[in-house]
Design a protein around this motif. Structure first.
Motif, PDB file in Angstrom:
ATOM      1  N   ALA A  21       0.832  -1.213   0.000  1.00  0.00           N
ATOM      2  CA  ALA A  21       0.000   0.000   0.000  1.00  0.00           C
ATOM      3  C   ALA A  21       0.860   1.254   0.000  1.00  0.00           C
ATOM      4  O   ALA A  21       0.521   2.257  -0.649  1.00  0.00           O
ATOM      5  CB  ALA A  21      -0.927  -0.008   1.210  1.00  0.00           C
ATOM      6  N   ASN A  22       1.983   1.197   0.686  1.00  0.00           N
ATOM      7  CA  ASN A  22       2.853   2.366   0.804  1.00  0.00           C
ATOM      8  C   ASN A  22       3.608   2.706  -0.476  1.00  0.00           C
ATOM      9  O   ASN A  22       4.316   3.717  -0.520  1.00  0.00           O
ATOM     10  CB  ASN A  22       3.861   2.154   1.942  1.00  0.00           C
ATOM     11  N   PHE A  81       2.043   3.251  -3.393  1.00  0.00           N
ATOM     12  CA  PHE A  81       1.146   4.060  -4.209  1.00  0.00           C
ATOM     13  C   PHE A  81       0.990   5.458  -3.618  1.00  0.00           C
ATOM     14  O   PHE A  81       1.149   5.647  -2.412  1.00  0.00           O
ATOM     15  CB  PHE A  81      -0.230   3.395  -4.305  1.00  0.00           C
ATOM     16  N   GLU A  86      -1.000   8.599  -2.150  1.00  0.00           N
ATOM     17  CA  GLU A  86      -2.092   8.522  -1.163  1.00  0.00           C
ATOM     18  C   GLU A  86      -3.471   8.429  -1.796  1.00  0.00           C
ATOM     19  O   GLU A  86      -4.303   7.611  -1.398  1.00  0.00           O
ATOM     20  CB  GLU A  86      -2.023   9.720  -0.210  1.00  0.00           C
ATOM     21  N   ARG A 143      -4.450   5.007  -3.274  1.00  0.00           N
ATOM     22  CA  ARG A 143      -4.643   3.876  -2.362  1.00  0.00           C
ATOM     23  C   ARG A 143      -6.121   3.521  -2.239  1.00  0.00           C
ATOM     24  O   ARG A 143      -6.474   2.395  -1.890  1.00  0.00           O
ATOM     25  CB  ARG A 143      -4.036   4.186  -0.992  1.00  0.00           C
ATOM     26  N   THR A 144      -6.993   4.488  -2.535  1.00  0.00           N
ATOM     27  CA  THR A 144      -8.440   4.231  -2.567  1.00  0.00           C
ATOM     28  C   THR A 144      -8.900   3.944  -3.984  1.00  0.00           C
ATOM     29  O   THR A 144      -9.619   2.972  -4.234  1.00  0.00           O
ATOM     30  CB  THR A 144      -9.215   5.436  -2.001  1.00  0.00           C
ATOM     31  N   SER A 190      -7.814   0.374  -5.294  1.00  0.00           N
ATOM     32  CA  SER A 190      -7.865  -0.639  -4.236  1.00  0.00           C
ATOM     33  C   SER A 190      -7.842  -2.072  -4.781  1.00  0.00           C
ATOM     34  O   SER A 190      -7.198  -2.953  -4.203  1.00  0.00           O
ATOM     35  CB  SER A 190      -9.102  -0.431  -3.363  1.00  0.00           C
ATOM     36  N   ILE A 218      -4.311  -2.826  -5.950  1.00  0.00           N
ATOM     37  CA  ILE A 218      -3.428  -2.985  -4.788  1.00  0.00           C
ATOM     38  C   ILE A 218      -3.604  -4.366  -4.170  1.00  0.00           C
ATOM     39  O   ILE A 218      -2.622  -5.024  -3.799  1.00  0.00           O
ATOM     40  CB  ILE A 218      -3.684  -1.873  -3.747  1.00  0.00           C
TER      41      ILE A 218
END
Length: 268
Positions: free
Chosen positions: A160-161, A163, A165, A168-169, A172, A175
């Motif tokens: 996740a880290n 991508f 910020e 990250r949504t 999803s 990810i």
């Protein structure tokens, strides 16, 4: 956004009694695609078929990743390069364009140093020619400790880290797919790669004196590689800079733009 799941038959070769897996598709000029840390050759599932329309595309699982076995407890970038060279020799390739994402870029730079005669071009995708800073080495040490304590949690958080910020949504589903692939990486492979990246040497000189074309592709919001610091490494060089407005995973965050850049680069 598309995640091509087309099955590609993997082949194998042997390097120091270790199985190295790779795929080989298309015909034409050779392009070697090298994935990043916690990834494997499936990261190229959408790009490889596009490039294979007019090129011979080889995707290699680096040491301790994907279907390639672990060689030892430290996988140096020189080890990675030697394994890549084994595949090149197996396929009787004389020259190729190398594309490396993150750790794959470090491996590609090691190939450039150890086997310069094979280099036709180089694309560093969300990668750098510089060695780890003390801060980055400390971060890797913490990551090694964390993955030993809780493998699944550490791997899931690491992905996740990578991508930006906002993505990250938005991304999803992508990810989660990357996480599932990452969780197939054995603990030994994770630690050995981290140890190898900690020890890697600075290869910025290659960017200044290479006789072949080089492209550096960076994400403006990359959480791993500071954009401004990494632009510094190509000052006074002929390296072409491509900037995307997202994070460390340009093959997913900027899929269409990357495809266009790569097709254009390979046309010369």
């Amino acid at each position: 956004m598309r995640l091509n799941s087309t099955f590609v038959c993997m082949k194998t070769t042997n390097f120091k009694n270790t199985k190295i897996s790779y795929s080989d598709q298309g015909k034409g000029n050779a392009v070697i695609l090298l994935h990043g840390f916690l990834e494997n050759s499936t990261m190229w599932n959408y790009l490889a078929p596009v490039l294979a329309k007019k090129n011979r595309v080889i995707c290699i699982d680096l040491l301790g990743h994907g279907q390639t076995d672990c060689l030892g407890y430290i996988h140096s970038m020189e080890d990675m390069a030697d394994a890549v060279h084994q595949v090149i020799a197996e396929l009787k390739i004389r020259k190729a364009v190398f594309v490396g994402h993150s750790m794959g870029g470090y491996a590609a730079l090691a190939v450039a140093e150890l086997y310069p005669e094979f280099m036709k071009g180089l694309v560093l995708l969300n990668s750098t020619s510089r060695a780890d800073s003390d801060e980055r080495i400390a971060s890797r040490n913490r990551a090694i400790k964390a993955v030993k304590q809780n493998y699944v949690a550490a791997v899931r958080m690491s992905i996740a880290n990578l991508f930006s910020e906002e993505n990250r949504t938005i991304l999803s589903k992508q990810i989660e797919w990357v996480r599932e692939e990452a969780l197939q990486t054995p603990l030994q492979g994770i630690i050995a790669a981290q140890e190898g990246m900690k020890l890697r040497k600075d290869r910025e000189v290659i960017l200044h004196f290479a006789t072949y074309p080089i492209v550096l592709i960076l994400g403006k919001k990359d959480p791993v590689l500071n954009y401004e610091e990494n632009v510094e490494q190509i000052e006074g060089t002929n390296v072409k800079l491509i900037t995307f407005n997202d994070g460390h995973m340009s093959h997913l965050e900027n899929q269409a733009e990357l495809e266009k850049v790569m097709v254009g680069f390979l046309k010369g």
